[in-house]
Design an enzyme around this catalytic site. Structure first.
Site, PDB file in Angstrom:
ATOM      1  N   LYS A  42       4.778   8.945   9.079  1.00 58.37           N
ATOM      2  CA  LYS A  42       4.239   8.413  10.346  1.00 58.37           C
ATOM      3  C   LYS A  42       5.279   8.581  11.559  1.00 58.37           C
ATOM      4  O   LYS A  42       5.284   9.686  11.983  1.00 58.37           O
ATOM      5  CB  LYS A  42       4.032   6.792  10.128  1.00 58.37           C
TER       6      LYS A  42
ATOM      7  N   TYR B 240       0.808  -0.993   0.000  1.00 54.00           N
ATOM      8  CA  TYR B 240       0.018  -0.022   0.030  1.00 54.00           C
ATOM      9  C   TYR B 240       0.817   1.127   0.031  1.00 54.00           C
ATOM     10  O   TYR B 240       1.897   1.455   0.782  1.00 54.00           O
ATOM     11  CB  TYR B 240      -0.748  -0.130   1.120  1.00 54.00           C
TER      12      TYR B 240
ATOM     13  N   ASP C  56       9.479   2.329   0.207  1.00 52.27           N
ATOM     14  CA  ASP C  56       8.600   2.829   1.032  1.00 52.27           C
ATOM     15  C   ASP C  56       8.533   2.649   2.676  1.00 52.27           C
ATOM     16  O   ASP C  56       8.174   1.415   2.724  1.00 52.27           O
ATOM     17  CB  ASP C  56       7.301   2.545   0.471  1.00 52.27           C
TER      18      ASP C  56
HETATM   19  C1  PLP Z   1       3.734   2.051   3.277  1.00 54.50           C
HETATM   20  C2  PLP Z   1       2.805   3.122   3.114  1.00 54.50           C
HETATM   21  N1  PLP Z   1       2.978   4.142   1.996  1.00 54.50           N
HETATM   22  C3  PLP Z   1       2.232   5.288   2.160  1.00 54.50           C
HETATM   23  C4  PLP Z   1       1.304   5.459   2.898  1.00 54.50           C
HETATM   24  C5  PLP Z   1       0.260   6.832   2.675  1.00 54.50           C
HETATM   25  O1  PLP Z   1       0.758   7.400   3.737  1.00 54.50           O
HETATM   26  P1  PLP Z   1      -0.332   8.628   4.162  1.00 54.50           P
HETATM   27  O2  PLP Z   1      -1.532   7.915   4.801  1.00 54.50           O
HETATM   28  O3  PLP Z   1       0.327   9.493   5.184  1.00 54.50           O
HETATM   29  O4  PLP Z   1      -1.089   9.437   2.985  1.00 54.50           O
HETATM   30  C6  PLP Z   1       1.074   4.438   3.759  1.00 54.50           C
HETATM   31  C7  PLP Z   1      -0.173   4.702   4.734  1.00 54.50           C
HETATM   32  O5  PLP Z   1      -0.492   3.854   5.673  1.00 54.50           O
HETATM   33  C8  PLP Z   1       1.781   3.366   4.076  1.00 54.50           C
HETATM   34  O6  PLP Z   1       1.566   2.573   4.875  1.00 54.50           O
END
Ligand code: PLP
Length: 442
Positions: A275, A146, A247
């Protein structure tokens, strides 16, 4: 507590909220339906209180950010100091360089950093950067990954399983409104299957800009990449001139000071953070090797925005990262995570429940299956319905876990012995309840 548990006020508020806020909330993932959606009063440390006055030991932590616990006074004090800048000025502050220095000191692969507000934004910037750097258009994602809500990555694996247990996975956009033409721009491959990746690269390699991967699938129960797989994908990316984009929105500054790259000994070309880096204040970063990052600019790719490196969030990030880097917060988190896993495992094993853990103690998933999952298909094969029944019971007894088993248990430095004891005690009774319920259904 289970019998006295009531969320009457949350239920009543939902009825009001849904008239003004679609699904009654501000993010689809926060809506658990008319009878179950919770509205929060406040959080402190590892605990959260809802508007009915129920208190919870929280293992969601807002999907990960509150790594030091909610309302950490050191971070909030820094954020207040950040307010003295007066807000975003459409100019830069010296602190941006200081925080970039900190990140470069913590994460081996990082030479340069750009700030944004959310994981979604950081990933968008990273993908664009990889395309601009390589002059190619395609990307490859991992099944079960994700990467936020931007159109290029808002695709999930729809799953079906037949009676014989065979799984069929099909890529679908998450909801409508994502242009279908974007489906032609990417491929998905299973985690821990370098042959499949190589197959795609052999055909598409010259058009692929970037392999986008969560090395620990933080949105699929924390399924972990195997060391040999990581070495292989690193060398495949080098061979085909593909940018390896890790990521780290969930793993960054959490699973190790240098993130999953340090933990698993892999070096990204570009990586993304959010986060944990701000303990809940909205801030994210796209970072990476100088050769790539330095192409951001008028001749290369665009990145920025009115609120990028917002002074309040940036000051919070400076303090959060200092604490994570210079104290034993991560060691404490790890220890708690291990004790939680051991405690829960003892309870499950005592009742003969087959299970396995995945991820890292600071963000781990429990799978009801025999061996550790290797890819998303394994999650489909696990008994996630057992998890869902347990989760519902746990929430009702004051242990806040995600109803969906794909979201790991997040630990903060504020989780302490009292949280652990309470969790294990309530887990034991939730488990008994669910096992009895299952036995009755048979
Ligand atoms: C691995 C990863 N990338 C991107 C995102 C997107 O982040 P945001 O919710 O701050 O837009 C998330 C959100 O849970 C994530 O877990």
């Amino acid at each position: 507590m289970a019998s006295a548990y009531s969320i009457k006020k949350s239920n009543a508020h939902y009825k009001q909220a849904v008239k003004r806020l679609p699904m009654g909330v501000s993010s689809n993932y926060r809506s658990w339906g008319p009878d179950q959606t919770l509205y929060v009063s406040h959080g402190k440390g590892a605990r959260l209180w809802d508007i009915d006055g129920n208190s919870y030991v929280d293992y969601r932590l807002g999907f990960g950010p509150a790594i030091l616990g909610y309302a950490d006074e050191r971070v909030d004090e820094a954020a207040r100091e950040g307010m003295s800048v007066g807000g975003p000025t459409a100019l830069s502050t010296e602190r941006e360089h200081a925080v970039a220095e900190r990140i470069a000191g913590m994460v081996r692969s990082v030479d340069m950093v750009r700030f944004a507000n959310s994981g979604t934004e950081a990933v968008m910037a990273g993908l664009r950067l990889a395309r601009s750097f390589t002059g190619r258009s395609r990307h490859i994602m991992i099944e079960g990954g994700y990467h936020g809500l931007s159109d290029g990555v808002l695709w999930e694996m729809h799953h079906e399983q037949n009676e014989a247990g065979d799984v069929n996975l099909e890529v679908q956009s998450e909801g409508r409104g994502v242009p279908t033409v974007l489906r032609t721009l990417f491929d998905t491959v299973p985690l821990n299957d370098p042959e499949k990746l190589e197959e795609v690269l052999r055909v598409e390699g010259n058009d692929v800009a970037v392999l986008l991967i969560e090395v620990i699938l933080g949105n699929a129960g924390g399924i972990v990449s195997e060391p040999g797989y990581l070495k292989r994908i690193r060398s495949l990316c080098d061979e085909y001139g593909v940018v390896l984009m890790v990521d780290e929105v969930k793993t960054g500054f959490r699973v190790a000071r240098g993130g999953v790259q340090e933990l698993m000994d892999v070096e990204a070309d570009i990586c993304t953070f959010a986060k944990a880096m701000g303990n809940g204040y909205p801030i994210s970063a796209v970072a990476g090797r100088e050769e790539i990052m330095s192409t951001i600019g008028p001749e290369g790719s665009a990145q920025g925005g009115t609120y990028a490196a917002h002074p309040v969030s940036l000051a919070a990030a400076e303090k959060t990262l200092q604490i994570l880097d210079e104290t034993d917060a991560l060691e404490k988190i790890n220890e708690y995570g291990v004790e939680l896993q051991q405690g829960i495992s003892q309870l499950l094993s005592a009742r003969g429940v087959t299970h396995t853990w995945s991820g890292h103690p600071s963000m781990s998933g429990v799978f009801f299956m025999e061996s550790a999952p290797r890819n998303y298909e394994d999650w489909v094969k696990s008994d996630y319905e057992f998890y869902e029944a347990l989760a519902a019971r746990l929430i009702g007894s004051g242990i806040l876990v995600e109803p969906d088993s794909r979201e790991p248990f997040f630990i903060s430095a504020a989780h302490d012995d009292s949280c652990l004891n309470e969790t294990l005690e309530k887990f034991e009774s939730a488990l008994s309840f669910v096992l009895d319920e299952r036995a009755q259904k048979k």
